[in-house]
Design an enzyme around this catalytic site. Structure first.
Site, PDB file in Angstrom:
ATOM      1  N   TYR A 125       0.840  -1.196   0.000  1.00  0.00           N
ATOM      2  CA  TYR A 125       0.000   0.000   0.000  1.00  0.00           C
ATOM      3  C   TYR A 125       0.876   1.248   0.000  1.00  0.00           C
ATOM      4  O   TYR A 125       1.206   1.820   1.033  1.00  0.00           O
ATOM      5  CB  TYR A 125      -0.933   0.022   1.215  1.00  0.00           C
ATOM      6  CG  TYR A 125      -1.889  -1.141   1.308  1.00  0.00           C
ATOM      7  CD1 TYR A 125      -2.206  -1.925   0.194  1.00  0.00           C
ATOM      8  CD2 TYR A 125      -2.492  -1.477   2.515  1.00  0.00           C
ATOM      9  CE1 TYR A 125      -3.080  -2.991   0.280  1.00  0.00           C
ATOM     10  CE2 TYR A 125      -3.379  -2.540   2.620  1.00  0.00           C
ATOM     11  CZ  TYR A 125      -3.668  -3.299   1.504  1.00  0.00           C
ATOM     12  OH  TYR A 125      -4.541  -4.361   1.605  1.00  0.00           O
ATOM     13  N   GLN A 144      -8.359 -13.262   5.159  1.00  0.00           N
ATOM     14  CA  GLN A 144      -8.909 -11.968   4.766  1.00  0.00           C
ATOM     15  C   GLN A 144      -9.315 -12.028   3.303  1.00  0.00           C
ATOM     16  O   GLN A 144      -8.493 -12.300   2.433  1.00  0.00           O
ATOM     17  CB  GLN A 144      -7.875 -10.857   4.984  1.00  0.00           C
ATOM     18  CG  GLN A 144      -8.440  -9.480   4.681  1.00  0.00           C
ATOM     19  CD  GLN A 144      -7.457  -8.351   4.890  1.00  0.00           C
ATOM     20  OE1 GLN A 144      -7.425  -7.381   4.118  1.00  0.00           O
ATOM     21  NE2 GLN A 144      -6.647  -8.442   5.932  1.00  0.00           N
ATOM     22  N   ARG A 149     -15.429  -0.562  -1.984  1.00  0.00           N
ATOM     23  CA  ARG A 149     -14.578   0.596  -2.304  1.00  0.00           C
ATOM     24  C   ARG A 149     -15.398   1.878  -2.501  1.00  0.00           C
ATOM     25  O   ARG A 149     -15.170   2.663  -3.415  1.00  0.00           O
ATOM     26  CB  ARG A 149     -13.694   0.298  -3.516  1.00  0.00           C
ATOM     27  CG  ARG A 149     -12.707  -0.845  -3.283  1.00  0.00           C
ATOM     28  CD  ARG A 149     -11.776  -1.068  -4.457  1.00  0.00           C
ATOM     29  NE  ARG A 149     -10.817   0.002  -4.619  1.00  0.00           N
ATOM     30  CZ  ARG A 149      -9.987   0.110  -5.656  1.00  0.00           C
ATOM     31  NH1 ARG A 149      -9.997  -0.798  -6.618  1.00  0.00           N
ATOM     32  NH2 ARG A 149      -9.126   1.122  -5.738  1.00  0.00           N
ATOM     33  N   ARG A 207     -10.162   8.423   4.647  1.00  0.00           N
ATOM     34  CA  ARG A 207      -9.091   9.354   4.287  1.00  0.00           C
ATOM     35  C   ARG A 207      -9.092  10.590   5.182  1.00  0.00           C
ATOM     36  O   ARG A 207      -8.192  11.413   5.104  1.00  0.00           O
ATOM     37  CB  ARG A 207      -9.249   9.792   2.836  1.00  0.00           C
ATOM     38  CG  ARG A 207      -9.153   8.650   1.837  1.00  0.00           C
ATOM     39  CD  ARG A 207      -8.748   9.222   0.514  1.00  0.00           C
ATOM     40  NE  ARG A 207      -9.210   8.441  -0.621  1.00  0.00           N
ATOM     41  CZ  ARG A 207      -8.591   8.424  -1.781  1.00  0.00           C
ATOM     42  NH1 ARG A 207      -7.493   9.116  -1.945  1.00  0.00           N
ATOM     43  NH2 ARG A 207      -9.056   7.721  -2.783  1.00  0.00           N
TER      44      ARG A 207
END
Length: 329
Positions: free
Chosen positions: A57, A190, A223, A296
């Site tokens: 990431y 996951q 998402r 974010r």
């Protein structure tokens, strides 16, 4: 906030865990570092003690941001979940794709889970995260070039050394889980799971329930699509890989928003956002232990955390499931 054990380990994680993919910037069109730090701290203040990150990431950026955000918090009050097995710094293993890092540099990404690579990666993760142990260390993707037993033996060694508290995998099917179990007791798998992407319910969920393995659901909001904020004609930023994804076709955005309109009254009755209702539904599905939710900024982080407080009755879950079926999901 509710906390649940991962598999049969002593690691307890918050049912809403901070997903740190987007804050790494890579594949999300960038991210603001200070906003990301504030988001993690805001989530922690709401009871989100667990953070899921990965080296890939942002090529280490996400892990470094996590380290900055938890600086000053007693280490035993936070659970760090990170990963290994996606390398951009070597050309070995199973080639995944060509990409660009956050600075526009061309990189090649490989899935690699050899013993040597696992041992190397844990040290890099510990360094970036500024810690001496990882609560859950997860294989990011299956690596067809390395025997599963070799990877699992390496994880077993790390557990014995105290460098990791528990071992997990990501994106494994039931058969791969069974093979891994011949070498190590895994805590978790996951996998991608959401209201509109429920493939794991057929085989993986029953396996994990029967064998006391946790399922950590990533992309439960698909998402961002299941927040209801993405409308037809939405323009994604440069580098954002959601554009072109099959869930983000014009037809599917319209279909999804039509379904969300059907459950919106339930969210409003509970003084919840659509995203909170979706997360609350997710953590109440059979076999699902944890839902990852990225943010974010502080506002998004607080909203996600408060989804844990949204209570759904059995009848309300059935109502949502019927609306999903009626909508063709």
């Amino acid at each position: 906030m509710e906390y649940r054990k991962l598999g049969e380990t002593e690691v307890e994680a918050s049912v809403i865990t901070f997903g740190a993919w987007a804050i790494g910037g890579w594949m999300w069109g960038g991210a603001d570092r200070q906003d990301a730090v504030k988001a993690i701290r805001a989530a922690y203040n709401e009871g989100v003690t667990s953070i899921d990150t990965a080296p890939i990431y942002g090529m280490g950026v996400s892990e470094e941001i996590v380290a900055e955000a938890i600086d000053g918090i007693p280490r035993d009050k936070v659970q760090i979940l990170t990963k290994f097995g996606m390398r951009w710094d070597v050309k070995q293993g199973d080639f995944v794709m060509h990409s660009k890092d956050n600075y526009g540099k061309e990189i090649d990404i490989y899935k690699l889970a050899s013993k040597e690579s696992v041992i190397h990666e844990v040290e890099q993760c510990l360094r970036r995260l500024k810690t001496d142990y990882i609560d859950l260390f997860q294989l990011h993707w299956p690596d067809v070039t390395t025997p599963i037993a070799e990877t699992m033996e390496a994880l077993g060694t790390l557990v014995k050394q105290g460098k990791i508290r528990a071992a997990g995998v990501c994106n494994y099917d039931a058969n791969q889980m069974k093979e891994a179990e011949q070498t190590i007791r895994l805590a978790s798998d996951q996998v991608s799971y959401s209201m509109i992407y429920r493939d794991i319910e057929k085989e993986l969920v029953p396996y994990c329930i029967d064998n006391k393995k946790s399922i950590i659901a990533y992309s439960p909001l698909q998402r961002g699509l299941l927040t209801g904020k993405i409308k037809p004609g939405h323009q994604f930023g440069e580098g954002d890989t959601r554009e072109g994804n099959r869930f983000y076709t014009e037809a599917n955005i319209i279909k999804t928003n039509k379904f969300l309109d059907e459950i919106r009254p339930l969210a409003e009755a509970k003084s919840a956002t659509l995203g909170q209702l979706v997360l609350a539904w997710t953590i109440r599905q059979p076999g699902i232990t944890i839902a990852l939710a990225g943010a974010r900024n502080e506002e998004q982080a607080v909203q996600n955390a408060r989804a844990a407080a949204v209570k759904l009755s059995h009848e309300e879950v059935l109502f949502i499931n019927k609306k999903l079926a009626d909508s063709g999901f």
